[in-house]
Design an enzyme around this catalytic site. Structure first.
Site, short mmCIF file in Angstrom:
data_model
loop_
_atom_site.label_atom_id
_atom_site.label_comp_id
_atom_site.label_asym_id
_atom_site.label_seq_id
_atom_site.Cartn_x
_atom_site.Cartn_y
_atom_site.Cartn_z
N MET A 145 129.76 0.29 -3.01
CA MET A 145 129.58 -0.19 -1.64
C MET A 145 128.77 -1.49 -1.59
O MET A 145 129.06 -2.39 -0.80
CB MET A 145 128.92 0.90 -0.80
CG MET A 145 128.83 0.60 0.66
SD MET A 145 130.43 0.26 1.45
CE MET A 145 130.99 1.91 1.89
N ARG A 146 127.75 -1.58 -2.44
CA ARG A 146 126.94 -2.82 -2.43
C ARG A 146 127.80 -4.03 -2.73
O ARG A 146 127.68 -5.07 -2.08
CB ARG A 146 125.83 -2.74 -3.48
CG ARG A 146 124.54 -2.22 -2.95
CD ARG A 146 123.59 -1.93 -4.07
NE ARG A 146 124.17 -0.98 -5.01
CZ ARG A 146 123.50 -0.29 -5.90
NH1 ARG A 146 122.22 -0.47 -6.03
NH2 ARG A 146 124.10 0.57 -6.69
N ARG A 197 137.95 8.02 -5.62
CA ARG A 197 138.81 9.15 -5.25
C ARG A 197 139.40 8.93 -3.86
O ARG A 197 138.77 8.33 -3.00
CB ARG A 197 138.00 10.45 -5.27
CG ARG A 197 137.73 10.97 -6.66
CD ARG A 197 136.82 12.17 -6.65
NE ARG A 197 135.48 11.84 -7.05
CZ ARG A 197 134.41 12.62 -6.88
NH1 ARG A 197 134.54 13.78 -6.30
NH2 ARG A 197 133.23 12.24 -7.29
N ARG A 213 123.70 21.97 -13.68
CA ARG A 213 124.64 21.79 -12.58
C ARG A 213 126.04 22.19 -13.06
O ARG A 213 126.51 21.69 -14.10
CB ARG A 213 124.65 20.34 -12.14
CG ARG A 213 125.58 20.10 -11.00
CD ARG A 213 125.62 18.66 -10.62
NE ARG A 213 126.28 18.53 -9.33
CZ ARG A 213 126.25 17.43 -8.61
NH1 ARG A 213 125.57 16.39 -9.03
NH2 ARG A 213 126.88 17.38 -7.46
N GLU A 271 119.14 16.78 -5.85
CA GLU A 271 119.86 17.89 -6.48
C GLU A 271 119.10 18.43 -7.69
O GLU A 271 119.12 19.63 -7.95
CB GLU A 271 121.27 17.42 -6.89
CG GLU A 271 122.15 17.17 -5.67
CD GLU A 271 123.28 16.19 -5.91
OE1 GLU A 271 123.01 15.10 -6.49
OE2 GLU A 271 124.42 16.48 -5.53
N ILE A 296 124.98 5.74 -0.44
CA ILE A 296 125.37 4.92 0.73
C ILE A 296 124.61 5.39 1.96
O ILE A 296 124.04 4.59 2.70
CB ILE A 296 126.90 5.02 0.96
CG1 ILE A 296 127.67 4.48 -0.26
CG2 ILE A 296 127.31 4.28 2.22
CD1 ILE A 296 129.17 4.72 -0.23
N GLY A 297 124.56 6.70 2.17
CA GLY A 297 123.90 7.25 3.35
C GLY A 297 122.41 6.93 3.39
O GLY A 297 121.82 6.73 4.45
N ASN A 354 122.54 17.77 -16.05
CA ASN A 354 123.75 17.55 -15.24
C ASN A 354 124.71 16.78 -16.14
O ASN A 354 124.59 15.57 -16.31
CB ASN A 354 123.35 16.73 -14.00
CG ASN A 354 124.51 16.46 -13.08
OD1 ASN A 354 125.67 16.72 -13.41
ND2 ASN A 354 124.19 15.93 -11.92
N LEU A 393 127.00 10.71 1.48
CA LEU A 393 127.86 9.54 1.22
C LEU A 393 127.36 8.82 -0.02
O LEU A 393 126.37 8.09 0.02
CB LEU A 393 127.83 8.59 2.43
CG LEU A 393 128.14 9.22 3.81
CD1 LEU A 393 128.09 8.16 4.90
CD2 LEU A 393 129.49 9.93 3.80
N GLY A 394 128.04 9.06 -1.13
CA GLY A 394 127.69 8.37 -2.37
C GLY A 394 128.99 7.97 -3.05
O GLY A 394 130.02 7.80 -2.39
P1 AMP Z 1 125.42 7.84 -5.45
O1 AMP Z 1 126.72 8.30 -6.03
O2 AMP Z 1 124.84 8.82 -4.48
O3 AMP Z 1 124.43 7.35 -6.48
O4 AMP Z 1 125.78 6.55 -4.54
C1 AMP Z 1 126.34 5.39 -5.10
C2 AMP Z 1 126.82 4.49 -3.95
O5 AMP Z 1 125.69 4.12 -3.14
C3 AMP Z 1 127.46 3.20 -4.44
O6 AMP Z 1 128.62 2.92 -3.67
C4 AMP Z 1 126.39 2.17 -4.14
O7 AMP Z 1 126.91 0.90 -3.90
C5 AMP Z 1 125.80 2.73 -2.87
N1 AMP Z 1 124.50 2.11 -2.61
C6 AMP Z 1 123.35 2.27 -3.30
N2 AMP Z 1 122.38 1.45 -2.79
C7 AMP Z 1 122.95 0.78 -1.76
C8 AMP Z 1 122.48 -0.20 -0.83
N3 AMP Z 1 121.24 -0.66 -0.86
N4 AMP Z 1 123.36 -0.66 0.09
C9 AMP Z 1 124.62 -0.20 0.15
N5 AMP Z 1 125.12 0.72 -0.69
C10 AMP Z 1 124.30 1.21 -1.63
#
Ligand code: AMP
Length: 392
Positions: free
Chosen positions: A278-279, A235, A87, A373, A323-324, A9, A203-204
């Site tokens: 988000m963290r 974004r 990907r 994925e 996030i999800g 990827n 939600l990421g």
């Molecule tokens: P991804 O792009 O799917 O890897 O997601 C990244 C997002 O997931 C970032 O905003 C991280 O802060 C959030 N994230 C990962 N672990 C947590 C957690 N334990 N609590 C809140 N947000 C999280």
């Protein structure tokens, strides 16, 4: 002989890799080459999470692929690569399935670069690098757009002059590898729900939602590019196109400056002025961070409502993505606003990150399903070389 498939990827300066055995869902090894360039770093681990010693030239994607394979060969000297799955963000209007790469397909995918200028060139560079490194090994392209090719015309058209639709200005939808995985996993875990009306919230750092009817994509929040829909890490998500005219006409911004604003400076980062993560925002104690989260939750609430209207109701809501899958607070806040559609969150289950986080009596089931994925890509690569019957 260790027969395996490799998944790649490729991003602008990163390369996510996984090595899968001929059968089975667990990778033998996985990892990331990050900051490809003078400061490149390579981190690989085996199935037990043990770091694999890895060095090499990480100044280019080609170098990174060679370094990855050198590391894998050091650990599995009898490694025999059957296929490489890639990907690819954009497969255009017609590719509804993964495809084996040849020069004809590469040329076709290159013509789609104007539709995804920030992602497609890197994906294709990754394919070219892998083709050069492994000339005899089949390369399989897995498209993020493919899953949405079941969308009806009303879902994938804009109310613009028809000639633009005909030249490709339409809603393609993205995150399709993730949605394909979730649809398959739901069919395995809860077949009665998989046949119904399901909204998946990926939600990421990138974020979108998809409406599934009987496992097929009917609509999604992302559109012509991966900018539309929900706000994301950096974004913007949906924005009135009049804002772009204002930025050009009144502020004299160039296309490159606007692109940078929309892709890299907006979303959670732009709203909070603090972070795209988000963290970090959840831990921060500023009004702007709180507002950024509030905006994110509001937009999720609104899009679930819109997609449920498309489906004529909802039987299940599924959360995935960083996030999800992890943020109890964001999940709870979204669900609390959707009680009117039969959603009733069980706070204990939500806190425990259970697979089902709705109450037993809730009319709508809410689930958390970690997406995968890489596994979708590996399955597609296996299928392409006859190691299994069908992709995904
Ligand atoms: P991804 O792009 O799917 O890897 O997601 C990244 C997002 O997931 C970032 O905003 C991280 O802060 C959030 N994230 C990962 N672990 C947590 C957690 N334990 N609590 C809140 N947000 C999280």
């Amino acid at each position: 002989m260790t027969r395996a498939v490799l998944t790649l990827n490729a991003g602008s300066s990163s390369l996510k890799v996984a090595l899968f055995p001929e059968t089975g869902d667990m990778p033998l090894a996985s990892g990331l080459a990050d900051r490809i360039g003078p400061d490149g770093v390579l981190k690989l681990k085996d199935a037990q999470g043990v770091a694999l010693a890895s060095t090499g030239d990480l100044t280019t994607h080609e170098g990174a692929i060679t370094a990855v394979m050198d590391c894998f060969r050091a650990h599995w000297p009898d490694l025999d690569l059957c296929a490489i799955g890639h990907r690819v963000v954009h497969g255009g209007a017609h590719h509804a399935k993964p495809a084996i790469v040849d020069e004809h397909l590469l040329a076709e995918l290159e013509r789609l670069t104007p539709f995804a200028p920030l992602h497609q060139p890197h994906n294709l560079a990754g394919i070219r690098a892998a083709m050069a490194a492994f000339p005899g090994v089949p390369q399989v392209a897995c498209f993020d757009t493919a899953f949405h090719r079941t969308n009806p015309w009303v879902s994938d058209s804009f109310a613009l002059p028809r000639a633009l639709y005909d030249e490709g200005v339409r809603r393609y939808g993205f995150h399709g590898l993730s949605y394909g995985y979730i649809a398959g996993e739901l069919a395995r875990r809860a077949p009665h729900l998989a046949e119904g009306r399901v909204i998946v919230a990926h939600l990421g750092n990138g974020a979108s939602m998809c409406a599934l009817q009987n496992g097929r994509s009917m609509a999604s929040t992302m559109g012509f590019t991966a900018l539309d829909g929900l706000p994301m890490g950096t974004r913007c998500g949906q924005v009135d196109p009049g804002v772009l005219l204002y930025l050009m006409d009144q502020k004299g911004m160039t296309a490159a400056q606007i692109s940078d604003l929309l892709y890299r400076q907006s979303g959670l980062l732009g709203l909070s002025g603090l972070s795209n993560d988000m963290r970090t925002l959840e831990a921060a104690n500023t009004p702007e961070a709180a507002q950024a989260i509030e905006h994110f939750v509001f937009r999720c609430q609104r899009e679930v409502g819109g997609l449920a209207a498309v489906l004529g109701g909802i039987d299940a809501l599924i959360f995935c993505g960083g996030i999800g899958e992890n943020s109890r607070a964001v999940r709870a806040r979204i669900c609390e606003r959707l009680g009117w559609m039969g959603i009733d969150i069980d706070y204990g289950r939500n806190a425990a990150n259970d697979p089902v986080i709705s109450t037993d009596l809730a009319r709508t089931t809410v689930m958390v399903i970690p997406t995968n994925e890489e596994l979708v890509i590996a399955r597609a690569a296996r299928a392409a070389v006859g190691l299994m019957e069908d992709a995904a």
